[in-house]
Write a protein that holds these residues in place. Sequence first.
Motif, mmCIF file in Angstrom:
data_model
loop_
_atom_site.group_PDB
_atom_site.id
_atom_site.type_symbol
_atom_site.label_atom_id
_atom_site.label_comp_id
_atom_site.label_asym_id
_atom_site.label_seq_id
_atom_site.Cartn_x
_atom_site.Cartn_y
_atom_site.Cartn_z
ATOM 1 N N LEU A 43 0.824 -1.200 0.000
ATOM 2 C CA LEU A 43 0.000 0.000 0.000
ATOM 3 C C LEU A 43 0.867 1.262 0.000
ATOM 4 O O LEU A 43 0.526 2.248 -0.659
ATOM 5 C CB LEU A 43 -0.930 0.009 1.219
ATOM 6 N N TYR A 44 1.976 1.221 0.730
ATOM 7 C CA TYR A 44 2.893 2.358 0.704
ATOM 8 C C TYR A 44 3.415 2.598 -0.708
ATOM 9 O O TYR A 44 3.551 3.750 -1.147
ATOM 10 C CB TYR A 44 4.070 2.119 1.661
ATOM 11 N N THR A 45 3.713 1.521 -1.423
ATOM 12 C CA THR A 45 4.208 1.660 -2.798
ATOM 13 C C THR A 45 3.191 2.393 -3.660
ATOM 14 O O THR A 45 3.533 3.354 -4.369
ATOM 15 C CB THR A 45 4.502 0.284 -3.394
ATOM 16 N N PHE A 46 1.946 1.943 -3.603
ATOM 17 C CA PHE A 46 0.908 2.579 -4.409
ATOM 18 C C PHE A 46 0.657 4.022 -3.953
ATOM 19 O O PHE A 46 0.507 4.917 -4.776
ATOM 20 C CB PHE A 46 -0.397 1.776 -4.329
ATOM 21 N N ARG A 47 0.626 4.229 -2.638
ATOM 22 C CA ARG A 47 0.372 5.571 -2.122
ATOM 23 C C ARG A 47 1.434 6.553 -2.597
ATOM 24 O O ARG A 47 1.132 7.653 -3.053
ATOM 25 C CB ARG A 47 0.324 5.522 -0.596
ATOM 26 N N VAL A 48 2.684 6.139 -2.483
ATOM 27 C CA VAL A 48 3.793 7.023 -2.839
ATOM 28 C C VAL A 48 3.760 7.358 -4.330
ATOM 29 O O VAL A 48 3.936 8.530 -4.720
ATOM 30 C CB VAL A 48 5.133 6.355 -2.456
ATOM 31 N N LEU A 49 3.545 6.371 -5.159
ATOM 32 C CA LEU A 49 3.516 6.625 -6.597
ATOM 33 C C LEU A 49 2.363 7.548 -6.974
ATOM 34 O O LEU A 49 2.528 8.481 -7.771
ATOM 35 C CB LEU A 49 3.412 5.302 -7.364
ATOM 36 N N LEU A 50 1.188 7.310 -6.395
ATOM 37 C CA LEU A 50 0.037 8.147 -6.723
ATOM 38 C C LEU A 50 0.195 9.565 -6.175
ATOM 39 O O LEU A 50 -0.224 10.532 -6.814
ATOM 40 C CB LEU A 50 -1.248 7.502 -6.197
ATOM 41 N N THR A 51 0.814 9.691 -5.007
ATOM 42 C CA THR A 51 1.103 11.033 -4.486
ATOM 43 C C THR A 51 2.052 11.769 -5.424
ATOM 44 O O THR A 51 1.867 12.962 -5.710
ATOM 45 C CB THR A 51 1.718 10.947 -3.080
ATOM 46 N N GLY A 52 3.074 11.068 -5.913
ATOM 47 C CA GLY A 52 4.015 11.686 -6.835
ATOM 48 C C GLY A 52 3.376 12.105 -8.139
ATOM 49 O O GLY A 52 3.616 13.214 -8.635
ATOM 50 N N VAL A 53 2.541 11.246 -8.693
ATOM 51 C CA VAL A 53 1.848 11.572 -9.944
ATOM 52 C C VAL A 53 0.943 12.780 -9.745
ATOM 53 O O VAL A 53 0.909 13.708 -10.567
ATOM 54 C CB VAL A 53 1.042 10.362 -10.449
ATOM 55 N N HIS A 54 0.196 12.777 -8.634
ATOM 56 C CA HIS A 54 -0.704 13.900 -8.353
ATOM 57 C C HIS A 54 0.077 15.196 -8.200
ATOM 58 O O HIS A 54 -0.343 16.251 -8.701
ATOM 59 C CB HIS A 54 -1.503 13.613 -7.077
ATOM 60 N N LEU A 55 1.212 15.141 -7.525
ATOM 61 C CA LEU A 55 2.032 16.336 -7.341
ATOM 62 C C LEU A 55 2.514 16.880 -8.677
ATOM 63 O O LEU A 55 2.475 18.093 -8.917
ATOM 64 C CB LEU A 55 3.228 16.012 -6.441
ATOM 65 N N MET A 56 2.969 16.000 -9.542
ATOM 66 C CA MET A 56 3.460 16.449 -10.848
ATOM 67 C C MET A 56 2.337 17.041 -11.696
ATOM 68 O O MET A 56 2.534 18.020 -12.421
ATOM 69 C CB MET A 56 4.102 15.280 -11.600
ATOM 70 N N ARG A 57 1.149 16.460 -11.588
ATOM 71 C CA ARG A 57 0.030 16.911 -12.416
ATOM 72 C C ARG A 57 -0.650 18.156 -11.842
ATOM 73 O O ARG A 57 -0.973 19.093 -12.578
ATOM 74 C CB ARG A 57 -1.001 15.788 -12.552
ATOM 75 N N ALA A 58 -0.893 18.150 -10.549
ATOM 76 C CA ALA A 58 -1.708 19.202 -9.930
ATOM 77 C C ALA A 58 -0.879 20.248 -9.199
ATOM 78 O O ALA A 58 -1.413 21.294 -8.820
ATOM 79 C CB ALA A 58 -2.719 18.577 -8.965
ATOM 80 N N GLY A 59 0.401 19.958 -8.950
ATOM 81 C CA GLY A 59 1.234 20.904 -8.229
ATOM 82 C C GLY A 59 0.871 21.032 -6.770
ATOM 83 O O GLY A 59 1.098 22.078 -6.154
ATOM 84 N N ALA A 60 0.330 19.968 -6.184
ATOM 85 C CA ALA A 60 -0.084 19.989 -4.783
ATOM 86 C C ALA A 60 0.208 18.641 -4.151
ATOM 87 O O ALA A 60 0.155 17.603 -4.809
ATOM 88 C CB ALA A 60 -1.575 20.305 -4.670
ATOM 89 N N VAL A 61 0.507 18.656 -2.847
ATOM 90 C CA VAL A 61 0.813 17.439 -2.104
ATOM 91 C C VAL A 61 -0.480 16.833 -1.571
ATOM 92 O O VAL A 61 -1.236 17.495 -0.861
ATOM 93 C CB VAL A 61 1.768 17.736 -0.936
ATOM 94 N N GLN A 62 -0.723 15.578 -1.928
ATOM 95 C CA GLN A 62 -1.885 14.846 -1.419
ATOM 96 C C GLN A 62 -1.387 13.474 -0.958
ATOM 97 O O GLN A 62 -1.089 12.604 -1.768
ATOM 98 C CB GLN A 62 -2.953 14.691 -2.496
ATOM 99 N N ALA A 63 -1.307 13.303 0.361
ATOM 100 C CA ALA A 63 -0.736 12.071 0.909
ATOM 101 C C ALA A 63 -1.782 11.033 1.282
ATOM 102 O O ALA A 63 -1.430 9.895 1.592
ATOM 103 C CB ALA A 63 0.108 12.403 2.142
ATOM 104 N N ASP A 64 -3.063 11.382 1.253
ATOM 105 C CA ASP A 64 -4.135 10.483 1.677
ATOM 106 C C ASP A 64 -4.570 9.622 0.497
ATOM 107 O O ASP A 64 -5.122 10.130 -0.481
ATOM 108 C CB ASP A 64 -5.313 11.308 2.209
ATOM 109 N N LEU A 65 -4.333 8.327 0.608
ATOM 110 C CA LEU A 65 -4.659 7.422 -0.493
ATOM 111 C C LEU A 65 -6.156 7.399 -0.781
ATOM 112 O O LEU A 65 -6.568 7.174 -1.924
ATOM 113 C CB LEU A 65 -4.167 6.009 -0.168
ATOM 114 N N ARG A 66 -6.976 7.672 0.227
ATOM 115 C CA ARG A 66 -8.426 7.697 0.007
ATOM 116 C C ARG A 66 -8.814 8.775 -0.994
ATOM 117 O O ARG A 66 -9.830 8.633 -1.693
ATOM 118 C CB ARG A 66 -9.157 7.924 1.330
ATOM 119 N N ALA A 67 -8.034 9.843 -1.063
ATOM 120 C CA ALA A 67 -8.306 10.923 -2.008
ATOM 121 C C ALA A 67 -7.675 10.662 -3.370
ATOM 122 O O ALA A 67 -7.890 11.438 -4.302
ATOM 123 C CB ALA A 67 -7.795 12.247 -1.449
#
Length: 257
Positions: free
Chosen positions: A152-176
């Motif tokens: 789950l950490y693997t998926f969370r980290v990758l999705l947080t990174g993708v979101h940051l690159m796309r949206a320019g914002a940090v989102q660490a909550d996997l539910r979001a």
Amino acid sequence: MSDDVLAIDLSGVVAEQPDPVLFATVSGAHLYGFPSRDSDVDLRGVHLLPAAELVGLGEPEETRSRMWDRDGVEMDLVTHDLRKFVRLMLRRNGYVLEQLLSPLVVHTGEAHRELVSLAPGVLTRHHAHHYRGFASTQWRLFEKRGELKPLLYTFRVLLTGVHLMRAGAVQADLRALVDEPGAPSYLPDLMAAKAEREHGAADVDRERVADDVERLHGLLDEAQQLSGLPDAPSVRAALDAFVVRVRLEGAGVGAVG
């Protein structure tokens, strides 16, 4: 903070610290959206050393760590001195940014709010390297142990990174992040399983999850290439002035500039 385990009064933890605490937040699985019944509480924050400890001949205690049991819950507290924390922010460290921006706030103040306001100016496209490396570390841990937590950490980290690159914002909550383009559809089921046990085995199709992890790495690479984030922080001078001012005010010298 809505989780039952976070209903514990944590203000006393801040009061017990030997130096002033500028902020303290909850990180770890509670921040990431998949705590277990037996998860510990990861407290992260910033303390302010006296100026004399930084200008004298001794080696200052810039990072403090402590683990203990409080009301039947394992607590893990790590704080950095303000200068070290800001230096980590400028080193493209997504981990400290997640701590700074965590909505699970235990202790705050004007310095915390000001640092939060400066955080967007720290974000760069190169933060993708942090998330790429963190994900690789967690994936190797999953391959070794087969536990659900590092997966789950693997998926969370990758999705947080993708979101940051796309949206320019940090989102660490996997539910979001479960509805983000490219997120595997089975993530809510994995999160529900993780809620029952902190170190449970992952009952998954390993070939499938390996393919999804590789695909998310590709999405992160692509998002980094297309990101509108800058190559370097824009607030280095402002952060330097902030650290100096807060330190001198904490020493009773007063504001400068």
